[in-house]
Enzyme design. Structure first.
Site, PDB file in Angstrom:
ATOM      1  N   ARG A   1      -2.116 -44.122  -4.746  1.00  0.00           N
ATOM      2  CA  ARG A   1      -2.963 -43.960  -5.955  1.00  0.00           C
ATOM      3  C   ARG A   1      -3.288 -43.006  -6.595  1.00  0.00           C
ATOM      4  NH1 ARG A   1      -5.344 -48.676  -8.065  1.00  0.00           N
ATOM      5  NH2 ARG A   1      -7.062 -47.165  -8.923  1.00  0.00           N
TER       6      ARG A   1
ATOM      7  N   SER B   1     -13.327 -40.692 -11.372  1.00  0.00           N
ATOM      8  CA  SER B   1     -13.645 -41.149 -12.494  1.00  0.00           C
ATOM      9  C   SER B   1     -15.476 -41.169 -11.542  1.00  0.00           C
ATOM     10  CB  SER B   1     -13.227 -42.935 -12.109  1.00  0.00           C
ATOM     11  OG  SER B   1     -12.536 -43.350 -12.643  1.00  0.00           O
TER      12      SER B   1
ATOM     13  N   LYS C   1     -14.465 -50.512 -13.973  1.00  0.00           N
ATOM     14  CA  LYS C   1     -15.671 -49.131 -14.512  1.00  0.00           C
ATOM     15  C   LYS C   1     -17.088 -49.945 -14.349  1.00  0.00           C
ATOM     16  CE  LYS C   1     -11.588 -46.503 -13.872  1.00  0.00           C
ATOM     17  NZ  LYS C   1     -11.555 -45.565 -12.959  1.00  0.00           N
TER      18      LYS C   1
END
Length: 534
Positions: free
Chosen positions: A156, A65, A334
């Protein structure tokens, strides 16, 4: 005087929404997404590279991201910290790094200890195990007397039960280095929280600063400790902070936090350096030397080992220079990505840049709330669209990524269907203002929920990501009176130039990406774009 109506460009980033034709374990293909399916059929679309060298990462390295939003906002390929630090190890400049050498010398001069804290894996998203091994070698060369390793387990960005594999690499590396000890182990759920769930950060902090151990029936070595939690159904990400050897942080010690990505290190570093610190009770510690690999936050009083690139003329800055208003919205998970990272590391918004933070659900893991806060993000976005004052609106939907990380297929499918419904509402609002909706993603994740062996896959992927361009009047930006055409072989770096192309604005020279529109009216009709000194 009649108010001028702005026809917005709305960029919806579907976090973790990759593309593959493989059906099995593909939550995106399995999910019912009638809106996005119909848009792909009716409007121009293409697939973009979102990993590896196309976004400034090593070849074959999955995207993430931070990198995705930085590349989208920058309109260029930027050498990422993973590559920068890795190259410094190869050319040996790492071992001459002033800040890292001074940390070693500080510990020696104070007859104290050096502590290395960070994520122990090869995920390459927040850290890399090669950087840790190089730090150990540096400490060895500087004859550090006491080196304590505080290892954060991943699960993760790697498989959910790979911690023993990575810790063994470290254990083997220090086997004949008597000065080095693995002191603590903690799952990233605790040590790397970024959502202000301070009880998690506190648990990690307490184990770093106290020599108290968690009592187990088995002897306390890393293998037994991890197996103990595996047997209780606890995977790497969620291993409670645990001490396996002495080595707590004391006065006059030096600490190196070796994650290169800032967002999940800020809270734990705050607990050591922020004065006053009021989020939980901390231990009085004096004369610490704290080094962070990168600039975690300008407000933190730390020494930075690898200084950031100077990045100018990202999309947000360019829009500001042209006098255009913009809006950014996301939920907590985010928010930094559509603001800080999208702006190339600029903490403060540009003039004319409004932001909206929507709180993520207060749950332990997001499989308990697959919808997350997508609906509220959508409503905030629609409110901004209706104001008709923003030329560019950037939205992040976190669902596919955050649910993909859980490895739970059913819940991930539900989250994707939620996003599709939100896109329906968003499209209606954009259409009413004759605006443009661009749907894309920053990296893959939810399209691959299982490994080849059938185990849950919680990591990102190297797959391409979609881009759909929905313009109310395609002829307005087409050079031949028909539908816009998009080229293939693009990357995330081409999105910002495409937005500027639609706005009829000249891109700055720093933006090396190219518009994805093949038949732009400005190119086919030789219309000169609006230009100012950038």
């Amino acid at each position: 005087m009649k108010k001028k109506i702005v026809h917005p460009i709305v960029l919806a980033i579907l976090d973790g929404w990759g593309h593959t034709n493989i059906q099995q374990g593909n939550a995106i293909k399995i999910a019912k997404t009638p809106t996005i399916d119909s848009l792909i059929q009716a409007y121009p679309s293409t697939l973009l590279a979102a990993s590896g060298q196309e976004v400034g990462l090593p070849k074959g390295q999955m995207g993430n991201s931070e990198v995705g939003h930085t590349t989208i906002g920058g309109g260029r390929v930027i050498q990422q910290e993973l590559v920068k630090i890795g190259n410094s190890i190869v050319d040996n400049s790492f071992f001459n790094n002033l800040e890292l050498n001074e940390a070693c010398e500080y510990a020696n001069n104070n007859k104290a200890s050096l502590h290395l804290i960070g994520l122990c894996s090869n995920g390459g998203v927040h850290s890399h195990i090669d950087h840790l091994l190089a730090l150990i070698d540096l400490a060895d060369s500087k004859q550090v007397t006491n080196l304590y390793l505080h290892l954060i387990t991943d699960g993760r960005d790697t498989s959910s039960n790979s911690a023993k594999y990575f810790i063994k690499i470290v254990a083997d590396h220090i086997e004949h280095k008597q000065f080095a000890t693995i002191s603590t182990i903690s799952g990233r759920y605790y040590a790397m929280d970024r959502d202000f769930r301070w009880s998690r950060t506190q648990a990690a902090y307490n184990i770093l600063t106290s020599n108290n151990s968690i009592k187990l029936n088995a002897s306390v070595n890393y293998g037994d400790l991890i197996d103990h939690y595996y047997n209780k159904g606890i995977s790497d990400e969620f291993i409670p902070p645990s001490r396996i050897n002495l080595g707590s942080i004391k006065d006059n010690d030096a600490i190196v936090f070796f994650n290169f990505r800032p967002d999940r290190m800020r809270q734990i570093v705050q607990a050591f350096v922020q004065k006053p610190f009021n989020c939980f009770a901390t231990k009085p510690l004096y004369n610490l030397r704290v080094v962070t690999f990168t600039n975690y936050d300008t407000s933190l009083n730390t020494t930075i080992a690898f200084h950031p690139h100077i990045l100018n003329n990202f999309l947000g800055e360019v829009l500001y220079k042209y006098g255009l208003k913009q809006f950014r919205v996301s939920e907590t998970e985010k928010y930094a990505h559509v603001t800080y990272f999208f702006n190339g590391g600029a903490e403060e918004p540009f003039p004319g840049e409004d932001r909206e933070l929507v709180s993520s659900p207060d749950v332990t893991t997001y499989d308990l709330s697959p919808d997350m806060s997508a609906e509220l993000v959508t409503q905030k976005s629609i409110s901004a669209i209706k104001k008709a004052i923003y030329s560019c609106i950037v939205i992040n939907y976190a669902n596919a990524d955050m649910l993909g990380h859980t490895g739970k297929l059913k819940e991930t499918i539900q989250s994707i269907e939620t996003v599709d419904r939100c896109i329906t509402e968003l499209l209606d609002a954009v259409s009413k203002l004759n605006g443009t909706l661009i749907i894309t993603a920053d990296h893959g994740n939810a399209e691959c929920m299982f490994t080849d062996e059938g185990n849950p896959c919680t990591a990102h992927t190297t797959n391409l990501v979609p881009l759909i361009l929905i313009e109310g009047e395609q002829e307005a930006i087409s050079g031949h009176g028909g539908q816009v055409k998009l080229r293939n072989n693009g990357s995330l770096a081409d999105i910002a130039p495409t937005i500027l192309d639609i706005l009829h604005l000249k891109k700055p020279p720093e933006m090396t990406g190219k518009s994805l529109i093949i038949n732009s009216r400005y190119e086919t009709r030789n219309i000169e774009k609006t230009s100012i000194e950038l």
